[in-house]
Every structure is written in C-alpha cells, then in structure tokens.
Scaffold this active site. Structure first.
Site, PDB file in Angstrom:
ATOM      1  N   CYS A  58      35.787  22.049 -46.351  1.00 43.55           N
ATOM      2  CA  CYS A  58      36.601  21.006 -46.986  1.00 43.55           C
ATOM      3  C   CYS A  58      35.902  19.647 -46.924  1.00 43.55           C
ATOM      4  O   CYS A  58      36.190  18.758 -47.712  1.00 43.55           O
ATOM      5  CB  CYS A  58      37.979  20.926 -46.333  1.00 43.55           C
ATOM      6  SG  CYS A  58      37.923  20.697 -44.569  1.00 43.55           S
ATOM      7  N   SER A 113      30.650  15.502 -38.318  1.00 43.06           N
ATOM      8  CA  SER A 113      31.953  15.950 -38.815  1.00 43.06           C
ATOM      9  C   SER A 113      32.871  14.770 -39.122  1.00 43.06           C
ATOM     10  O   SER A 113      32.701  13.681 -38.576  1.00 43.06           O
ATOM     11  CB  SER A 113      32.639  16.848 -37.771  1.00 43.06           C
ATOM     12  OG  SER A 113      31.931  18.044 -37.628  1.00 43.06           O
ATOM     13  N   PHE A 119      34.305  21.297 -34.004  1.00 43.80           N
ATOM     14  CA  PHE A 119      33.335  22.395 -33.981  1.00 43.80           C
ATOM     15  C   PHE A 119      33.632  23.492 -34.999  1.00 43.80           C
ATOM     16  O   PHE A 119      33.039  24.553 -34.960  1.00 43.80           O
ATOM     17  CB  PHE A 119      33.244  23.002 -32.573  1.00 43.80           C
ATOM     18  CG  PHE A 119      32.417  22.165 -31.638  1.00 43.80           C
ATOM     19  CD1 PHE A 119      31.039  22.206 -31.679  1.00 43.80           C
ATOM     20  CD2 PHE A 119      33.023  21.302 -30.735  1.00 43.80           C
ATOM     21  CE1 PHE A 119      30.262  21.418 -30.844  1.00 43.80           C
ATOM     22  CE2 PHE A 119      32.262  20.513 -29.885  1.00 43.80           C
ATOM     23  CZ  PHE A 119      30.879  20.576 -29.938  1.00 43.80           C
ATOM     24  N   GLN A 124      31.550  28.161 -39.526  1.00 43.37           N
ATOM     25  CA  GLN A 124      31.214  28.241 -40.953  1.00 43.37           C
ATOM     26  C   GLN A 124      29.720  28.539 -41.124  1.00 43.37           C
ATOM     27  O   GLN A 124      29.327  29.327 -41.981  1.00 43.37           O
ATOM     28  CB  GLN A 124      31.529  26.907 -41.651  1.00 43.37           C
ATOM     29  CG  GLN A 124      32.977  26.497 -41.583  1.00 43.37           C
ATOM     30  CD  GLN A 124      33.814  27.142 -42.673  1.00 43.37           C
ATOM     31  OE1 GLN A 124      33.312  27.910 -43.476  1.00 43.37           O
ATOM     32  NE2 GLN A 124      35.093  26.844 -42.685  1.00 43.37           N
ATOM     33  N   GLY A 193      50.555  29.075 -48.407  1.00 45.53           N
ATOM     34  CA  GLY A 193      49.141  29.466 -48.395  1.00 45.53           C
ATOM     35  C   GLY A 193      48.662  29.848 -47.017  1.00 45.53           C
ATOM     36  O   GLY A 193      49.287  29.516 -46.007  1.00 45.53           O
ATOM     37  N   THR A 194      47.540  30.564 -46.990  1.00 43.03           N
ATOM     38  CA  THR A 194      47.031  31.055 -45.699  1.00 43.03           C
ATOM     39  C   THR A 194      45.583  30.625 -45.470  1.00 43.03           C
ATOM     40  O   THR A 194      44.812  31.331 -44.846  1.00 43.03           O
ATOM     41  CB  THR A 194      47.126  32.602 -45.642  1.00 43.03           C
ATOM     42  OG1 THR A 194      46.467  33.126 -46.800  1.00 43.03           O
ATOM     43  CG2 THR A 194      48.561  33.062 -45.615  1.00 43.03           C
ATOM     44  N   GLY A 195      45.234  29.444 -46.008  1.00 41.89           N
ATOM     45  CA  GLY A 195      43.885  28.906 -45.754  1.00 41.89           C
ATOM     46  C   GLY A 195      43.698  28.643 -44.270  1.00 41.89           C
ATOM     47  O   GLY A 195      44.671  28.486 -43.532  1.00 41.89           O
ATOM     48  N   ILE A 197      42.645  26.108 -42.361  1.00 44.06           N
ATOM     49  CA  ILE A 197      43.228  24.898 -41.761  1.00 44.06           C
ATOM     50  C   ILE A 197      44.745  25.046 -41.687  1.00 44.06           C
ATOM     51  O   ILE A 197      45.382  24.658 -40.713  1.00 44.06           O
ATOM     52  CB  ILE A 197      42.822  23.629 -42.540  1.00 44.06           C
ATOM     53  CG1 ILE A 197      41.316  23.380 -42.365  1.00 44.06           C
ATOM     54  CG2 ILE A 197      43.594  22.412 -42.054  1.00 44.06           C
ATOM     55  CD1 ILE A 197      40.790  22.182 -43.117  1.00 44.06           C
ATOM     56  N   GLY A 198      45.336  25.632 -42.729  1.00 43.44           N
ATOM     57  CA  GLY A 198      46.788  25.868 -42.752  1.00 43.44           C
ATOM     58  C   GLY A 198      47.230  26.775 -41.618  1.00 43.44           C
ATOM     59  O   GLY A 198      48.235  26.498 -40.940  1.00 43.44           O
TER      60      GLY A 198
END
Length: 416
Positions: A58, A113, A119, A124, A193-195, A197-198
């Site tokens: 993101c 960041s 972290f 990723q 949603g199931t991203g 961060i979510g």
C-alpha cells in the site's frame, strides 16, 4: 567499487515510487496485482532480464533487477499497471548498483516505512522473493542480497526497540477508532473485505475494543467465514451490504479491489458514520464526504499520526543503521571476492592437476609410497596457497586487476 556489480554487462537497479512523493491515487495506478506480478516476471525473462524482484504494497511499488538501462524496468512496470511513464517520472526514484543495494536494506528493515519500524514490508519482500525464485528469476547476487536484508531486519527487530509501541497502520487505525468513538464496545463495527491490513485491524479491534459483535462482509463468503472463525466475528452476506452499512457506526474497508467498492449511493442513513479506507488503490469513493454524517479517513491520514511512540522509535535509528552497515559490509566483501573467484578457482584447479601428476610419478617410483598421506598434505598446502592469494586480492592496498593479470600469467590460467 561499482564495476564488479555488473553481470553480463547489466547493472543492478531499483526503480519505484513510494508514499514520500506519490499520493494514494498515484500509488493506486501503479499497484500490482498478483497475476500482474507473475506476468512481469515472465515478460522480464523473455526480454533478457535474468534476475528480478517485484514489491507492491500500500505504501510503495518497486522493481529490483539487472538491466542494461532502468527504462527496461520502468516500461515493464507501466505495461502491467494503470500508470504511465509520464506519471511515474514525476514521483519516481531510480537507484543504481551500490545505491540500489543500500535502498533495499533501508526498505527491508523498516527505516523507509510510512510508520517507522513497521516490519510488514519484510514479509512482503520474502513473498516476492519466493515468487521470483519460483519463476527462476533469482541469481546468486539477488539471493545473497535478499538474505542479507532479511538477516538485518531480524537483528534490528531483536536488538533494538525501533518497533516498540504501534507497529503498523492497522494499529494506528484502531488507536484512531478508540480515540474518536465513545463506548466502542457497544457500537456496530463493520469490516468489508479481507485484505491483510483489514484482517490485522480486525484482530486489533477484537483485542482492544472488547466488542463481541463485529460484522464481516466479503464478496467470497467462504473466505469471510474462514477469517471470522479465527477472530470470532459475525459473517453477513455481501448482498446485504447496504443494510449492514445503514446500521453501522464504523465501517472499515479493505477489499483490495482495483476500483472503489463503497460510494455515496450505498449509504442510506443519517446516523454518524466513520469510514476507514485501508486500501491502495482507494476502495472508498470521495463522494461519500458529500454526506454530512460521514467522516472518511484514509490510511495515508492514519500514518501521519505522530505520537510519542514515533519519537521514541527515532532514538533507535543509529543502532539500526549500525547493524545495516555491518551486514551490508559482509555482503560487500562477498561481492568483492566474486570478481576474483574464477581466478582463484582456476589456480586451485591448476595446483590440483600438478599435485595429481606428482603423486602419479611418486607412486611409480616408490613401492611403499603412502598416497593417501601425500594427498592430504598436498591438498592442505594447496588450500593455504590459494587462501594467501585470496587474502592478497582482498587487501585494500592491492590493485586487484594487476594482481589477477599476474597470477593468470604466471600460472598460465584459463578461467573456467
């Protein structure tokens, strides 16, 4: 020190953009979906780029790889996203060789960041590296470099307090809700949603709000049920999203869609509604702010929340940088030795063939010749001789190229 970084006449580049110069909308244009990531790797291989790692989060999109010119990587990025070269050039950065290496260390250890010490990026990087490896797009240089960055990240995590306190945007989201929503345990919280961060936000919400009736809605219900099982959430059908929003006090959106999934048309309620958009590209259309009862907060706003935690973390930057310098130094030494490794190998092979010829001769001359013993001793001498040459070439006061030429001449070597 730059030339030895070249491989097959190509330089190592890092090209990309991040939250520092690119806003959420532009980052959204360059966001790379998983399929696109694979397509980039496949096309790169066809175009002669033999080692490449693609990162898209993101906060940033970056390509690390060997190319004759950075434009090869920029072109790849633009062809597989909604971004244009003109747009990229306005907000981008291009790093080459040692600068590119230093950049990856900074990124992978959380020093670059959006929230210092977050972290999330290292996991990723590991996923992207694994994907590149699967597509056979990792050379020894890339393998060694990524592992060095992972090692640095691990040590910084263990040896400093740079990640103490709030560690991510998801934590900042929860802090924001706790600070602005009174009696949060009794409010209706809806996660759409199931991203990643979510999901993290949801986990933190369950932990910190003592709210036992958080509702989760996702287009794929099975995925929602799987996550709901972990966090003790209530799952509702996607078809009911409009009525669920109408009864909610807080809506957290993390769908990972390429276009907005929530717009003004979906909101039919006059009660105050706080919407947190934790997605890149943005998943909530800006027109929701036309409704007087709606407050919209995007993750870029959350990460600007400066508090004592951030100030405390800054104190640990020098220690983190010392760790990076140490591990990067080891990596640079390895890189330095790679340029004369073929000559050392050829020298070892030459000395070994001399040894074998001599042992053959001695075996014929003496009936009681101890071949095994002679082999052990001569192998050890060969190792000591090659070590001496290697140390000589590593010496800062040595002209490595002149010495290499001399060694090749004296021993009549052919690098293999």
């Amino acid at each position: 020190m730059e030339p030895h970084l070249q491989a097959n006449g190509k330089n190592f580049y890092a090209i990309g953009l991040s939250y520092k110069k690119a806003d959420a909308e532009i980052r959204g244009h360059f966001s790379i979906a998983n399929d696109a990531k694979r397509n980039i790797l496949v096309q790169a291989k066809q175009e002669g780029i033999f080692s490449l790692v693609v990162i898209s989060t993101c906060n940033r999109t970056e390509l690390y790889g060997f190319a004759e010119h950075p434009f090869q990587l920029i072109k790849l990025l633009c062809e597989h996203t909604h971004g244009t070269v003109e747009e990229f050039e306005k907000v981008a950065y291009v790093h080459k060789n040692n600068t590119a290496i230093a950049h990856l260390f900074k990124v992978g250890t959380g020093l670059d960041s959006q929230i210092l010490g977050d972290f999330e990026i290292i996991s990723q990087l590991k996923i992207s590296f694994k994907q590149s490896k699967k597509e056979d797009m990792v050379n020894p240089f890339m393998e060694r470099l990524v592992n060095a960055v992972i090692q640095a990240s691990k040590r910084i995590k263990n040896e400093t307090d740079i990640s103490s306190g709030a560690t991510s945007v998801s934590f900042a989201a929860v802090q924001y809700i706790l600070a602005r929503v009174p009696h949060v345990s009794r409010k209706n919280l809806l996660l759409f949603g199931t991203g990643k961060i979510g999901r993290n936000t949801c986990e933190n919400l369950v932990k910190h709000t003592k709210n036992d009736h958080i509702v989760l809605v996702n287009r794929t219900k099975t995925k929602a049920e799987e996550i709901a099982g972990k966090f003790n959430l209530v799952v509702k059908d996607y078809a009911n999203i409009q009525s669920e929003i109408a009864t909610s006090d807080v809506l957290i959106v993390a769908t990972g869609a390429q276009k907005p999934t929530i717009s003004k048309a979906l909101i039919h309620s006059d009660k105050p509604l706080l919407i947190l958009d934790l997605s890149i590209p943005r998943n909530v259309a800006v027109d929701v702010t036309e409704l007087p009862n709606v407050t919209l907060v995007h993750l870029d706003d959350l990460s600007k929340m400066t508090d004592q935690t951030l100030q405390r973390r800054k104190q640990h930057i020098p220690k983190a940088e010392t760790i990076i310098t140490e591990i990067k130094g080891e990596f640079d030494n390895w890189l330095e030795t790679r340029k004369f490794a073929p000559t050392i190998k050829a020298l070892k092979n030459k000395l070994t063939s001399l040894k074998e010829a001599e042992i053959n001769l001695q075996r014929k001359k003496y009936t009681d010749f101890d071949e095994e013993h002679a082999d052990i001793i001569s192998s050890r001498i060969i190792q000591k001789i090659t070590n001496h040459f290697a140390n000589h070439l590593k010496d800062e006061n040595t002209s490595a190229s002149e010495s290499l030429e001399l060694i090749q001449k004296v021993f009549q070597l052919q690098n293999k």
